[in-house]
Write an enzyme that holds these catalytic residues in place. Structure first.
Site, PDB file in Angstrom:
ATOM      1  N   GLU A   1     -10.265   7.206   3.721  1.00 49.38           N
ATOM      2  CA  GLU A   1     -11.204   6.080   5.705  1.00 49.38           C
ATOM      3  C   GLU A   1     -10.580   5.182   5.134  1.00 49.38           C
ATOM      4  OE1 GLU A   1     -11.770   6.583   2.046  1.00 49.38           O
ATOM      5  OE2 GLU A   1     -11.794   4.362   1.661  1.00 49.38           O
TER       6      GLU A   1
ATOM      7  N   LYS B   1       1.085  -0.866  -0.109  1.00 43.14           N
ATOM      8  CA  LYS B   1       0.026   0.190  -0.046  1.00 43.14           C
ATOM      9  C   LYS B   1       0.698   1.419  -0.564  1.00 43.14           C
ATOM     10  CE  LYS B   1      -4.367  -2.057   2.431  1.00 43.14           C
ATOM     11  NZ  LYS B   1      -4.175  -3.165   2.257  1.00 43.14           N
TER      12      LYS B   1
ATOM     13  N   SER C   1       1.348  -9.567  -0.582  1.00 38.39           N
ATOM     14  CA  SER C   1       1.112  -8.091  -0.795  1.00 38.39           C
ATOM     15  C   SER C   1       2.003  -7.603   0.493  1.00 38.39           C
ATOM     16  CB  SER C   1      -0.181  -8.057  -0.692  1.00 38.39           C
ATOM     17  OG  SER C   1      -1.025  -8.576  -0.145  1.00 38.39           O
TER      18      SER C   1
HETATM   19  C1  LIG Z   1      -5.086  -4.286   1.883  1.00 37.09           C
HETATM   20  C2  LIG Z   1      -4.292  -5.223   1.327  1.00 37.09           C
HETATM   21  C3  LIG Z   1      -4.956  -6.333   0.661  1.00 37.09           C
HETATM   22  C4  LIG Z   1      -6.086  -5.653  -0.491  1.00 37.09           C
HETATM   23  O1  LIG Z   1      -5.683  -4.698  -1.123  1.00 37.09           O
HETATM   24  P1  LIG Z   1      -5.845  -5.272  -2.522  1.00 37.09           P
HETATM   25  O2  LIG Z   1      -6.238  -3.662  -3.072  1.00 37.09           O
HETATM   26  O3  LIG Z   1      -6.399  -6.244  -3.495  1.00 37.09           O
HETATM   27  O4  LIG Z   1      -4.445  -5.653  -3.126  1.00 37.09           O
HETATM   28  C5  LIG Z   1      -3.587  -7.274  -0.245  1.00 37.09           C
HETATM   29  N1  LIG Z   1      -3.163  -7.679   1.094  1.00 37.09           N
HETATM   30  C6  LIG Z   1      -2.594  -6.810   2.079  1.00 37.09           C
HETATM   31  C7  LIG Z   1      -1.003  -7.145   2.566  1.00 37.09           C
HETATM   32  C8  LIG Z   1      -3.217  -5.042   2.410  1.00 37.09           C
HETATM   33  O5  LIG Z   1      -2.878  -4.729   3.066  1.00 37.09           O
END
Ligand SMILES: *Cc1c(COP(=O)(O)O)cnc(C)c1O
Length: 397
Positions: free
Chosen positions: A116, A94, A382
């Site tokens: 938000e 993010k 992610s």
């Molecule tokens: C917020 C988040 C997601 C989901 O958000 P996407 O916009 O679909 O990528 C996935 N993995 C992590 C670690 C997150 O913090």
């Protein structure tokens, strides 16, 4: 100029095929056009890119490595690679789009970011970007979420953000989005709305994808260097779809690469038990754009659920809806239980504790490995799982 077959830009109105667009109150249309024009200018601006790349490298820690998961690979019989977005500053992908949005806001002369947050992950990333960029930051959060997500609330406060408690309705994310947008409508001359995924009215899906596409560009080059070939499969989890579109965009034009988006099946197929918008949704409009949307019998957005709070959004980014429609990307589901198993499996075999969101992609990657011996599988990791440890121990130990 080379034209892309799959990795398309939206139309002037913000549509990817039938999805996307811009469903906005009349008074905000001119401002969204200004944001769009500014983005299209700055994305090719030398100074903007050198400032952003400098931050990504020296502040966020990019490039994140691709790691060959040797233990997991020998256990499941395929070559499994992890794109390590968990190693970024603040612990997830993010930060990539948050830095981009904050820098764009600053270049446009804005002095404040408005956002938000539900579980607080997006709020922390935006509060971080606001701090480094010297911008004010208002984070709207449901009163119930403020209690539930105390560590992230404290983090945001330490980072200098102003937390606005939302007391209406269910006191969760849905109302927080509504109130943040009302506040933004009054303050847009000095503030920028900072969306947290590849969703929302045009041009936000395009902007978020652009800032996340660094994942796919890096990963493609890293696979060629490390594995000597492109992956056979790429997979990522889907909430709104930002980490997924970021890595997918690097491989969409490589037809040999099969791509899988992983949605949360939660507890099951019934409405309210999952957040698999592509799999169980119908076309509908939410938060200013058209997508596949989980709906109740009256056509209102249904409650979405996943053990991973970052995935429980009833809609999904418009470009994913398009890629699903043309069949370039396959969308499939992983349950809470499978994700929890993968959370422990990656921790014990590789010493990497994944976020519960990312655990969905890990679970799917393992399934692909079991069915496709010797193939190369690239999983987008992610984020890291530190934030989930207390919850997992309480619920599943
Ligand atoms: C917020 C988040 C997601 C989901 O958000 P996407 O916009 O679909 O990528 C996935 N993995 C992590 C670690 C997150 O913090």
């Amino acid at each position: 100029m080379e034209t892309n077959k799959y990795n398309i830009m939206p139309t002037k109105d913000g549509f990817y095929g039938n999805y996307g667009g811009q469903f906005l109150p009349e008074e905000l249309k001119a401002e969204f056009q200004r944001i769009c024009d500014a983005f299209l200018f700055y994305k090719d601006d030398k100074d903007f890119n050198s400032e952003l790349n400098n931050l990504l490298k020296h502040y966020a820690g990019r490039p994140s490595p691709v790691y060959y998961a040797k233990n997991l690979s020998s256990k499941y019989g395929a070559e499994i690679y992890l794109k390590r977005e968990d190693l970024n500053h603040t612990g997830a992908h993010k930060i990539n789009h948050s830095l981009g949005e904050a820098l764009l806001a600053k270049k446009m002369g804005k002095t404040k970011l408005i956002a938000e947050t539900g579980a607080g992950q997006h709020g922390v990333a935006i509060a971080t970007a606001a701090a480094i960029m010297g911008l004010d930051c208002d984070i709207y959060m449901g009163a119930l979420d403020i209690i539930k997500e105390k560590p992230n609330v404290e983090r945001m406060k330490i980072l200098g953000a102003n937390i606005v408690s939302v007391e209406s309705g269910t006191k969760t994310l849905k109302e927080a989005v509504d109130e943040a947008f009302v506040a933004y409508s009054k303050e847009y001359q000095t503030a920028m709305y900072a969306i947290g995924s590849a969703v929302g009215p045009h041009p936000f899906p395009m902007i978020i994808e652009h800032f996340q596409s660094v994942i796919g560009r890096e990963a493609r080059a890293q696979m060629l260097e490390l594995a000597g070939a492109l992956p056979d499969f790429v997979t990522a989890c889907i909430g709104g779809g930002s980490n997924a579109i970021g890595i997918f965009s690097g491989f969409l034009e490589d037809e040999s690469v099969q791509i899988f988006g992983v949605e949360p099946l939660g507890k099951g197929e019934k409405s309210g038990e999952n957040a698999a918008s592509m799999t169980y949704g119908k076309d509908g409009i939410i938060h200013g754009f058209k997508c596949r949307l989980l709906q109740d019998s009256d056509g209102h957005p249904a409650n979405a659920y996943s053990v991973a709070s970052g995935l429980d959004y009833p809609g999904v980014g418009p470009k994913h809806c398009y890629l699903n429609e043309i069949g370039r990307v396959k969308y499939d589901v992983i349950s809470d239980k499978e994700a929890i198993n993968a959370f422990y499996e990656l921790s014990k075999t590789e010493g990497i504790i994944p976020a519960l969101e990312s655990s969905h992609a890990v679970a799917y990657g393992i399934k692909l490995a079991q069915k496709n011996p010797n193939k190369k599988i690239l999983i987008n990791l992610s984020g890291r799982g530190d934030k989930d440890i207390e919850f997992v121990l309480k619920q599943f130990a």
